[in-house]
Design a protein around this motif. Structure first.
Motif, PDB file in Angstrom:
ATOM      1  N   TRP A  81      -1.502  -0.726   5.097  1.00 32.50           N
ATOM      2  CA  TRP A  81      -2.104   0.298   5.953  1.00 32.50           C
ATOM      3  C   TRP A  81      -2.191  -0.146   7.412  1.00 32.50           C
ATOM      4  CZ3 TRP A  81      -2.994   5.090   4.178  1.00 32.50           C
ATOM      5  CH2 TRP A  81      -3.149   5.262   2.790  1.00 32.50           C
TER       6      TRP A  81
ATOM      7  N   HIS B  76      -3.823  -5.126  -7.040  1.00 31.58           N
ATOM      8  CA  HIS B  76      -3.811  -4.706  -5.634  1.00 31.58           C
ATOM      9  C   HIS B  76      -5.139  -4.086  -5.210  1.00 31.58           C
ATOM     10  CE1 HIS B  76      -1.779  -3.388  -1.866  1.00 31.58           C
ATOM     11  NE2 HIS B  76      -2.765  -2.494  -1.901  1.00 31.58           N
TER      12      HIS B  76
ATOM     13  N   CYS C 211       0.831  -1.207   0.000  1.00 29.68           N
ATOM     14  CA  CYS C 211       0.000   0.000   0.000  1.00 29.68           C
ATOM     15  C   CYS C 211       0.870   1.263   0.000  1.00 29.68           C
ATOM     16  CB  CYS C 211      -0.909   0.008   1.229  1.00 29.68           C
ATOM     17  SG  CYS C 211      -1.821  -1.536   1.449  1.00 29.68           S
TER      18      CYS C 211
ATOM     19  N   CYS D 259      -7.646  -4.890  -2.014  1.00 27.71           N
ATOM     20  CA  CYS D 259      -7.336  -4.025  -0.877  1.00 27.71           C
ATOM     21  C   CYS D 259      -8.325  -2.860  -0.789  1.00 27.71           C
ATOM     22  CB  CYS D 259      -5.907  -3.512  -1.001  1.00 27.71           C
ATOM     23  SG  CYS D 259      -5.413  -2.456   0.385  1.00 27.71           S
TER      24      CYS D 259
ATOM     25  N   CYS E 294      -6.943   0.779  -0.136  1.00 25.12           N
ATOM     26  CA  CYS E 294      -6.325   1.412  -1.305  1.00 25.12           C
ATOM     27  C   CYS E 294      -7.380   1.808  -2.335  1.00 25.12           C
ATOM     28  CB  CYS E 294      -5.263   0.508  -1.928  1.00 25.12           C
ATOM     29  SG  CYS E 294      -3.709   0.551  -0.993  1.00 25.12           S
TER      30      CYS E 294
HETATM   31 ZN   LIG Z   1      -3.424  -1.531  -0.281  1.00 24.45          ZN
END
Ligand SMILES: [Zn+2]
Lengths: 88, 232
Positions: free
Chosen positions: B130, A37, A11, A41, A44
Motif C-alpha cells: 500500500w 500477510h 497487498c 499488515c 490489509c
Molecule cells: Zn498488505
C-alpha cells in the motif's frame, strides 16, 4: 521460492484473492500466505474488515417482492385450477 | 433468508402439496422465491416492470405445469429453468436482450483497487504494498451506520454495478443464495460466478470507502469549526 511466506504475498495481490479466500476456494498454500500477510499488515487487515462490513451492509438491504395483488391473483389461479381438476 | 424455510420441506413433499393445490405451500414458495426471481429476471430483461411480469408468468406456469413436473430435477432448478425460458423469450420480443456475453467474463484487467494506491513493482523494500492504505471507516459502534442515508448509498452502489455483477452480488449477498444456485440459475461456471462476485463486491466496497471517508472529513471539519466557535 523463499521460505518467508509473509513477504511472499503483496497487498496488491491480496485485494484480488480476497473473494477466493472468503469463498474458501483458495488453495491451501495461498490461504496460509493470506493468513500470514494479514497478521503483519494492518492496512490489509483493515481492507478485510471493510470487505466484511460491505457484506454485512449489503445483507441488510431490503428486498422487493411481487405486489400483494399479484400474489392474490396467483393463489386465486391455484384455487381455480384445483376446482377444475376435482370436477373432472 | 426466506428460501431456507422451503428447503426444509423435501421436494417430493412440496410437489405432492402443490399437486393437491395446497395454497399454503404455494404461498410459501411464492414468498421465498419471488424477490430473488425478480432479480434473476433482470439478468435477461431491462426493466423492473417486465421482470415482474416474467416472475408472474413463471408462477402461472408452475400452477399449470406442476402435474407435468417429472421430479427429475429439484423444484428449485425447475423454477430457474421456467423463469429463464420465459425471460429469454420476453427479452427477444422486446429486442432488449442483455448481451449474455456479459456473464462470460474476461479475466483481463478490472483491478479491485486503483493501482495507483500501491507502490510500484520497482520499490526496493515494499513492491506492490500500500502507498495509500485504506482508512478505518467512520461507522461508529455497531448499528449506528445503518441509518437511511448509508443504506441508500449501499443500494445505489449495488444498482450502479454492471448488470451481470449486480445480479450475482444481489443473489449471493442480498438474497443469501449459495454459489451453486447462482451458477445453476444463470448457467455460468463457478469461476465466472466468482469473478463477477469479486468485481461487484470490490466496487461496492470502493463506493462505501469513498462515502465513509468523505463523512469522516466532513465530521472532522465540523468538529474543527465547533472548536473554533467554542474558542471565540
Ligand atoms: Zn498488505
Amino acid at each position: 521460492m523463499t521460505d518467508d511466506i509473509t513477504t511472499d504475498l503483496a497487498c496488491k495481490e491480496l485485494v484480488e484473492i480476497i473473494t477466493d479466500y472468503l469463498e474458501g476456494t483458495l488453495p491451501e498454500r495461498d490461504r496460509a500466505r493470506f493468513d500470514a500477510h494479514i497478521l503483519t499488515c494492518p492496512p490489509c487487515r483493515e481492507y478485510v474488515a471493510e470487505m466484511h462490513a460491505t457484506l454485512r451492509l449489503t445483507g441488510r438491504l431490503t428486498v422487493e417482492s411481487i405486489s400483494p395483488g399479484a400474489r392474490d391473483d396467483l393463489l386465486r389461479a391455484l384455487r381455480r385450477m384445483k376446482a377444475s381438476s376435482t370436477e373432472l | 433468508m426466506g428460501s431456507q424455510t422451503i428447503v426444509r420441506d423435501s421436494d417430493a413433499e412440496l410437489i405432492a402439496l402443490l399437486r393437491d393445490g395446497d395454497e399454503a405451500a404455494f404461498a410459501r414458495l411464492i414468498d421465498a422465491y419471488s424477490a430473488p426471481l425478480l432479480r434473476l429476471a433482470l439478468a435477461f430483461v431491462q426493466s423492473p416492470s417486465i421482470a415482474e411480469e416474467v416472475v408472474q408468468e413463471t408462477w402461472m406456469a408452475v400452477v399449470t405445469g406442476i402435474g407435468r413436473f417429472e421430479g427429475r430435477s429439484s423444484v428449485k432448478t425447475w423454477l430457474f429453468k421456467i423463469l429463464t425460458n420465459i425471460a429469454k423469450t420476453r427479452a427477444q420480443r422486446e429486442r432488449r436482450t442483455i448481451p449474455f456475453s456479459e456473464f462470460e467474463v474476461d479475466y483481463g484487467d478490472e483491478p479491485a483497487v486503483d493501482p495507483d494506491r500501491f507502490l510500484p513493482a520497482s520499490h526496493p523494500q515494499w513492491p506492490h504494498h500500500w502507498a495509500t492504505p485504506p482508512q478505518p471507516w467512520s461507522m461508529g459502534p455497531e448499528g449506528t451506520a445503518l441509518d437511511r442515508e448509508t443504506m441508500a448509498v449501499v443500494r445505489r452502489a449495488l444498482e450502479d454495478l454492471p448488470r451481470a455483477q449486480q445480479v450475482v452480488v444481489a443473489l449471493r449477498d442480498v438474497h443469501g443464495w449459495p454459489a451453486a444456485d447462482v451458477c445453476a440459475a444463470l448457467d455460468i461456471s463457478e469461476a465466472n460466478q466468482r469473478v463477477l462476485l469479486h468485481r461487484g463486491r470490490s466496487r461496492v466496497r470502493a463506493v462505501l470507502e469513498r462515502y465513509f471517508n468523505d463523512t469522516a472529513t466532513l465530521c472532522n471539519a465540523e468538529s474543527i469549526s465547533d472548536t473554533k466557535q467554542a474558542g471565540q
